[in-house]
Scaffold this motif. Structure first.
Motif, PDB file in Angstrom:
ATOM      1  N   LEU A  21       0.823  -1.205   0.000  1.00  0.00           N
ATOM      2  CA  LEU A  21       0.000   0.000   0.000  1.00  0.00           C
ATOM      3  C   LEU A  21       0.860   1.260   0.000  1.00  0.00           C
ATOM      4  N   GLN A  22       2.179   1.081   0.033  1.00  0.00           N
ATOM      5  CA  GLN A  22       3.081   2.223   0.053  1.00  0.00           C
ATOM      6  C   GLN A  22       3.077   2.917  -1.306  1.00  0.00           C
ATOM      7  N   LYS A  23       2.835   4.231  -1.285  1.00  0.00           N
ATOM      8  CA  LYS A  23       2.738   5.005  -2.516  1.00  0.00           C
ATOM      9  C   LYS A  23       3.885   6.007  -2.595  1.00  0.00           C
ATOM     10  N   THR A  24       4.159   6.470  -3.802  1.00  0.00           N
ATOM     11  CA  THR A  24       5.183   7.496  -3.980  1.00  0.00           C
ATOM     12  C   THR A  24       4.518   8.814  -4.398  1.00  0.00           C
ATOM     13  N   GLY A  25       5.125   9.896  -3.975  1.00  0.00           N
ATOM     14  CA  GLY A  25       4.587  11.211  -4.331  1.00  0.00           C
ATOM     15  C   GLY A  25       5.671  12.183  -4.738  1.00  0.00           C
ATOM     16  N   PHE A  26       6.864  11.634  -5.030  1.00  0.00           N
ATOM     17  CA  PHE A  26       8.015  12.490  -5.305  1.00  0.00           C
ATOM     18  C   PHE A  26       8.918  11.817  -6.328  1.00  0.00           C
ATOM     19  N   ALA A  74      12.516  11.359  -7.516  1.00  0.00           N
ATOM     20  CA  ALA A  74      13.917  11.543  -7.117  1.00  0.00           C
ATOM     21  C   ALA A  74      14.768  11.986  -8.304  1.00  0.00           C
ATOM     22  N   GLU A  75      14.488  11.460  -9.485  1.00  0.00           N
ATOM     23  CA  GLU A  75      15.295  11.795 -10.655  1.00  0.00           C
ATOM     24  C   GLU A  75      15.097  13.250 -11.070  1.00  0.00           C
ATOM     25  N   LYS A  76      13.851  13.699 -11.047  1.00  0.00           N
ATOM     26  CA  LYS A  76      13.595  15.097 -11.404  1.00  0.00           C
ATOM     27  C   LYS A  76      14.274  16.028 -10.400  1.00  0.00           C
ATOM     28  N   TYR A  77      14.236  15.652  -9.142  1.00  0.00           N
ATOM     29  CA  TYR A  77      14.879  16.448  -8.105  1.00  0.00           C
ATOM     30  C   TYR A  77      16.382  16.560  -8.366  1.00  0.00           C
ATOM     31  N   LEU A  78      17.023  15.445  -8.690  1.00  0.00           N
ATOM     32  CA  LEU A  78      18.452  15.458  -8.989  1.00  0.00           C
ATOM     33  C   LEU A  78      18.764  16.373 -10.170  1.00  0.00           C
ATOM     34  N   GLU A  79      17.949  16.259 -11.203  1.00  0.00           N
ATOM     35  CA  GLU A  79      18.172  17.079 -12.399  1.00  0.00           C
ATOM     36  C   GLU A  79      18.031  18.565 -12.089  1.00  0.00           C
ATOM     37  N   GLU A  80      16.967  18.915 -11.353  1.00  0.00           N
ATOM     38  CA  GLU A  80      16.703  20.322 -11.028  1.00  0.00           C
ATOM     39  C   GLU A  80      17.810  20.906 -10.143  1.00  0.00           C
ATOM     40  N   GLN A  81      18.171  20.168  -9.093  1.00  0.00           N
ATOM     41  CA  GLN A  81      19.189  20.677  -8.170  1.00  0.00           C
ATOM     42  C   GLN A  81      20.542  20.827  -8.875  1.00  0.00           C
ATOM     43  N   THR A  82      20.908  19.820  -9.654  1.00  0.00           N
ATOM     44  CA  THR A  82      22.190  19.869 -10.361  1.00  0.00           C
ATOM     45  C   THR A  82      22.241  21.068 -11.299  1.00  0.00           C
ATOM     46  N   PRO A  97       7.574  10.674  -0.021  1.00  0.00           N
ATOM     47  CA  PRO A  97       7.734   9.283  -0.458  1.00  0.00           C
ATOM     48  C   PRO A  97       8.200   9.195  -1.911  1.00  0.00           C
ATOM     49  N   GLY A  98       9.324   8.547  -2.100  1.00  0.00           N
ATOM     50  CA  GLY A  98       9.964   8.497  -3.410  1.00  0.00           C
ATOM     51  C   GLY A  98      11.302   9.211  -3.398  1.00  0.00           C
ATOM     52  N   PHE A  99      11.524  10.057  -2.384  1.00  0.00           N
ATOM     53  CA  PHE A  99      12.797  10.761  -2.226  1.00  0.00           C
ATOM     54  C   PHE A  99      13.889   9.742  -1.918  1.00  0.00           C
ATOM     55  N   ASP A 100      15.004   9.859  -2.600  1.00  0.00           N
ATOM     56  CA  ASP A 100      16.159   9.006  -2.343  1.00  0.00           C
ATOM     57  C   ASP A 100      16.940   9.623  -1.188  1.00  0.00           C
ATOM     58  N   ALA A 129       9.534  18.742  -7.593  1.00  0.00           N
ATOM     59  CA  ALA A 129       9.633  17.301  -7.864  1.00  0.00           C
ATOM     60  C   ALA A 129       8.514  16.516  -7.180  1.00  0.00           C
ATOM     61  N   ILE A 130       7.571  17.229  -6.525  1.00  0.00           N
ATOM     62  CA  ILE A 130       6.413  16.557  -5.923  1.00  0.00           C
ATOM     63  C   ILE A 130       5.461  16.143  -7.041  1.00  0.00           C
ATOM     64  N   THR A 131       5.145  14.874  -7.102  1.00  0.00           N
ATOM     65  CA  THR A 131       4.280  14.343  -8.161  1.00  0.00           C
ATOM     66  C   THR A 131       2.868  14.037  -7.668  1.00  0.00           C
ATOM     67  N   ASP A 132       2.699  13.817  -6.380  1.00  0.00           N
ATOM     68  CA  ASP A 132       1.378  13.552  -5.801  1.00  0.00           C
ATOM     69  C   ASP A 132       1.315  14.260  -4.454  1.00  0.00           C
ATOM     70  N   ASP A 133       0.665  15.410  -4.451  1.00  0.00           N
ATOM     71  CA  ASP A 133       0.666  16.255  -3.257  1.00  0.00           C
ATOM     72  C   ASP A 133       0.004  15.572  -2.074  1.00  0.00           C
ATOM     73  N   GLU A 134      -1.109  14.862  -2.294  1.00  0.00           N
ATOM     74  CA  GLU A 134      -1.831  14.256  -1.182  1.00  0.00           C
ATOM     75  C   GLU A 134      -1.027  13.141  -0.522  1.00  0.00           C
TER      76      GLU A 134
END
Length: 507
Positions: free
Chosen positions: A4-9, A11-19, A53-56, A294-299
């Protein structure tokens, strides 16, 4: 078993944006070098992984690994944190040991360790011992002192009496990452001290801050930002609208009180050092923080953050019971719970733990204290384990959890009673320990030994990794050993603020 664990973030987009934005800071203008202060945990950022959830949890160090040829690292530790043996809660180790762990992690990712700086140095045996330990292992160390004149007397701060009293840290790469094991480690002062010395050497440099929380681009009372306040309740951090940013750009941005309070001083210091108007109009300007994009699912992130707020309150209750925090910090945690309309029972795993403990307590000797650990499995179901003569509640819950994951009946014995008895005899008869009851790590050792000759135990042990990310709750404060074993399995556990016994030393 469906998770039931879901992701809402992402990680790859975050890496790209920060870099991308860090490279922009390095390459923009005439500066030869960027001093980048890292806020939060550079490695194993478990808080970020819980609320996004989804953050590395190692995303930041992976980002630096991509830039390893350009970067070197300075690690700061506040001398007072060494003398008070301040502890990193996620790992249960003191900050001085955390510095050693960080060095090993950076080396693993092929990053250059420049040095360790002991900030606000004080002549103390434990501080001096730490410095000697580093130096004898070939790690350069520097002592920085409390900055004379700080924070109001900028003329003294930016002088040979202020930052000039600190030794210059010899650096060579275009990106200098300044990090530390926790808040208040002296990262900012180290960066500004270096800016002063670099300017005296006629080297053009810049300063920026790598931020994760609070996230400036989401609302002030967004649960993710409130969870940050809950995580820093002992530091008394409060999220606020960045008034400087609002005035300069007409745009709302979220920052926190310490950055807002110190910004006018930092701006004046940088301008005094460089002799030029600062490029930054707000503390938000100083930060590089693309997490919100990089948030993909706010809820999903909102619910994870609500759970983190409850978790932090439960931890605060236990820390208060242990004497680790003051009453004001505990009240702050409770206030954040109330602000979000949360109660501890909203952490679902708490209810079955307490109910089962009460049920067993009612049928036991009134002088026996029954301790129960409940684990919420990936499919949302609950299993429990209770303390017994042979093993603690944590070990029992882990065994019951992997049996459930493997589809085994609860009555299946994974470890022969004779094996448990032999370990108990070793503890009491040979090692002279008071308690024969087996801890969680002893149970795991017995399990893997049994797995070498028992196919059922072997099959069950293969499911230990499936416990990672599960929530758990104990009806009493776990021993340090059991807590670290449970956390090492990746289980997110909370405890009721009660001790399992009335013993003070053998609790």
């Amino acid at each position: 078993m469906e998770s039931l664990q879901k992701t809402g973030f992402s990680a790859e987009k975050y890496l790209e944006e920060q870099t991308k934005y860090i490279r922009e800071r390095i390459n923009t203008g005439e500066a030869e070098r960027l001093y980048l202060e890292f806020g939060g945990k550079l490695v194993h950022d478990k808080h970020a992984a819980r609320v996004l959830p989804g953050f590395d949890e190692n995303a930041k160090i992976k980002l630096l690994h991509r830039m390893k040829d350009q970067a070197e690292i300075i690690i700061c530790i506040y001398a007072g944190d060494i003398t008070t043996s301040k502890t990193r809660q996620d790992f249960g180790i003191t900050y001085d040991l955390e510095v050693l762990r960080l060095i090993d992690m950076f080396r693993k990712y092929e990053l250059t360790i420049n040095s360790v700086v002991v900030t606000r140095y004080q002549d103390n045996p434990s501080v001096n011992k730490f410095i000697k330990k580093l130096e004898r292992r070939g790690i350069r160390t520097y002592k920085h002192y409390f900055t004379k004149g700080y924070p109001t007397d900028v003329d003294t701060i930016v002088s040979d009496e202020g930052y000039g009293a600190n030794p210059y840290i010899e650096v060579s790469k275009p990106l200098v990452v300044v990090t530390g094991p926790g808040g208040g480690s002296g990262k900012l002062a180290t960066c500004l001290s270096q800016l002063y010395h670099e300017n005296k050497r006629n080297t053009k440099v810049r300063y920026a801050k790598f931020e994760t929380f609070p996230i400036w681009s989401i609302p002030l009372k967004h649960p993710v930002n409130v969870a940050y306040e809950a995580a820093t309740a002992d530091l008394k951090d409060v999220n606020m609208i960045d008034s400087f940013h609002l005035e300069a750009y007409g745009e709302k941005a979220v920052n926190y009180n310490r950055d807002l309070d110190v910004f006018p001083v930092i701006k004046r210091i940088i301008e005094k050092i460089t002799g030029e108007e600062s490029e930054y109009k707000s503390p938000t300007d100083m930060g590089v923080n693309r997490a919100g994009f990089a948030i993909t699912d706010d809820e999903v992130c909102c619910e994870a953050s609500r759970q983190e707020i409850i978790r932090r309150y439960m931890i605060a209750q236990c820390d208060y019971k242990k004497g680790s925090i003051d009453e004001e910090s505990l009240k702050r945690s409770k206030l954040l719970m109330d602000e979000m309309g949360l109660k501890v029972e909203d952490r679902e795993v708490i209810v079955p733990a307490r109910e089962y403990a009460q049920k067993k307590q009612d049928s036991c000797d009134k002088y026996m204290n029954v301790v129960v650990v409940a684990i919420q499995l990936p499919d949302g179901s609950f299993i429990t384990g209770r303390s017994s003569r042979r093993m603690g509640a944590a070990g029992a819950a882990i065994l019951n959890g992997i049996k459930a994951l493997a589809g085994m009946d609860d009555s299946v014995l994974l470890i022969e009673p004779e094996v448990l008895e032999s370990i108990q005899k070793l503890k009491t008869d040979v090692l002279g320990q008071e308690k024969a009851r087996l801890s969680a790590d002893e149970i795991l050792n017995a399990l893997v030994v049994s797995a070498t000759r028992n196919s059922v135990a072997k099959k069950a042990a293969e499911y230990l990794k499936e416990l990672k990310g599960c929530k758990a709750h104990c009806t009493a404060i776990l021993s340090d050993s059991d807590e670290q074993t449970v956390k090492s399995l990746g289980i997110d556990i909370t405890c009721d603020p009660e001790y399992a016994t009335n013993n003070l030393y053998f609790a």
